[in-house]
Design an enzyme around this catalytic site. Structure first.
Site, PDB file in Angstrom:
ATOM      1  N   LYS A 171       1.199  -1.065  -0.625  1.00  0.00           N
ATOM      2  CA  LYS A 171      -0.009   0.065  -0.299  1.00  0.00           C
ATOM      3  C   LYS A 171       1.099   1.186   0.032  1.00  0.00           C
ATOM      4  O   LYS A 171       0.514   1.951  -0.942  1.00  0.00           O
ATOM      5  CB  LYS A 171      -0.459  -0.098   1.529  1.00  0.00           C
ATOM      6  CG  LYS A 171      -1.960   1.494   1.456  1.00  0.00           C
ATOM      7  CD  LYS A 171      -2.678   1.502  -0.317  1.00  0.00           C
ATOM      8  CE  LYS A 171      -3.281   2.838   0.237  1.00  0.00           C
ATOM      9  NZ  LYS A 171      -3.955   2.985   1.405  1.00  0.00           N
ATOM     10  N   LYS A 239       0.289  11.474   5.946  1.00  0.00           N
ATOM     11  CA  LYS A 239       0.018  10.533   6.701  1.00  0.00           C
ATOM     12  C   LYS A 239       0.855   9.194   5.455  1.00  0.00           C
ATOM     13  O   LYS A 239       1.780   9.039   6.112  1.00  0.00           O
ATOM     14  CB  LYS A 239      -0.716   9.938   7.327  1.00  0.00           C
ATOM     15  CG  LYS A 239      -0.619   9.121   8.518  1.00  0.00           C
ATOM     16  CD  LYS A 239      -1.505   7.406   7.371  1.00  0.00           C
ATOM     17  CE  LYS A 239      -2.842   7.817   7.593  1.00  0.00           C
ATOM     18  NZ  LYS A 239      -2.928   5.780   6.760  1.00  0.00           N
TER      19      LYS A 239
END
Length: 294
Positions: A171, A239
């Protein structure tokens, strides 16, 4: 069909939970925003006023939360999943968090009698709404096979990529490609418009050639129109870029394009764009070039 406790009914979690309920699974959801319960209940699910109530009878627990502190609190806290779910339950964490956090969750789960998969997703709100997410899964092969009845409802592509934490590594790579692609599309729009070319038509051509991508397919029209309703916020991508930076440092790697993309996304937050869709990198590139906002 499975009994599912679903924690986190946000932009992504809400449509995913509804897909599972409509598919016939028994879904009990819990979230911090009570307004999200209406959709789940309309689609055949039920709401719970606590994590305990959502997971106490669950065979499968799903979490879809913003970051590792929220996941750790919900799963490991005194009122969390491992305190109240039946022993042997399978936790599928669809959140995007640090690989080391996913590994720690899996280790804590094994010690407490639970199975864990890290299964971050790609596809944004559109992919969640359409049930065509790409899911990258870390954990054991046996647990992956068990979870395929869930993945096939919410995703189009779901692949077991390795042991615990591997899903989060993939990811991170995904978010690097996505962030870099948005930056390049933004620069392409600015270049074409500065030279008097219709950027909409130009991107239509690019989308049909080697430069084509899901980002161009889904977002080229909204970017040209300067519509940045969040499907995935710049704050969250910021993030994710931090996860990439940390992972590269751990691996002793130099990733210069990642560093540049991280800086552009950080600039977007500094400019007050954090609540907008990550395609709003276009506004960052415009500002770098002294162009008036459209």
């Amino acid at each position: 069909m499975s009994r599912i406790g679903f924690i986190g009914l946000g932009i992504m979690g809400s449509p995913m939970a509804s897909h599972l309920a409509r598919a016939g699974h028994e879904v009990i959801g819990h979230t911090l925003d009570p307004k999200a319960y209406a959709r789940l209940e309309a689609d055949g699910g039920r709401s719970a006023d606590s994590v305990e109530a959502a997971v106490k009878d669950a065979e499968i627990v799903i979490t879809m939360l913003p970051n590792h502190p929220q996941v750790e609190q919900v799963v490991l806290g005194p009122d969390g999943v491992f305190a109240h779910a039946p022993k042997g339950a399978l936790l599928i964490d669809f959140s995007t968090i640090r690989p080391e956090s996913s590994i720690a969750l899996a280790e804590a789960g094994a010690a407490a009698g639970y199975r864990v998969l890290d299964a971050p997703v790609s596809g944004g709100q559109g992919g969640a709404e359409e049930g065509v997410l790409s899911i990258m899964v870390g954990g054991t092969e046996a647990d992956f096979e068990t979870a395929t009845t869930i993945f096939e409802v919410v995703g189009k592509t779901y692949i077991h990529v390795g042991p615990h934490g591997a899903g989060q590594v993939v990811k991170a790579a995904n978010q690097l490609v996505v962030g870099g692609t948005y930056a390049l599309v933004a620069e392409a729009i600015v270049l074409m418009e500065a030279l008097g070319v219709d950027a909409g038509k130009g991107l239509d051509v690019l989308a049909g050639g080697l430069a084509g991508s899901t980002i161009l397919e889904r977002k080229r029209k909204s970017m040209v129109a300067r519509e940045f309703t969040p499907g995935f916020r710049i704050d969250l991508h910021h993030k994710d870029m931090g996860i990439i930076t940390d992972a590269a440092r751990q691996a002793d790697l130099s990733l210069p394009t990642a560093a540049l993309t991280t800086s552009l996304i950080a600039a977007g937050r500094a400019q007050g764009l954090g609540s907008l869709d990550h395609s709003a990198l276009l506004k960052v590139i415009e500002k770098l070039n002294g162009l008036d906002e459209k």
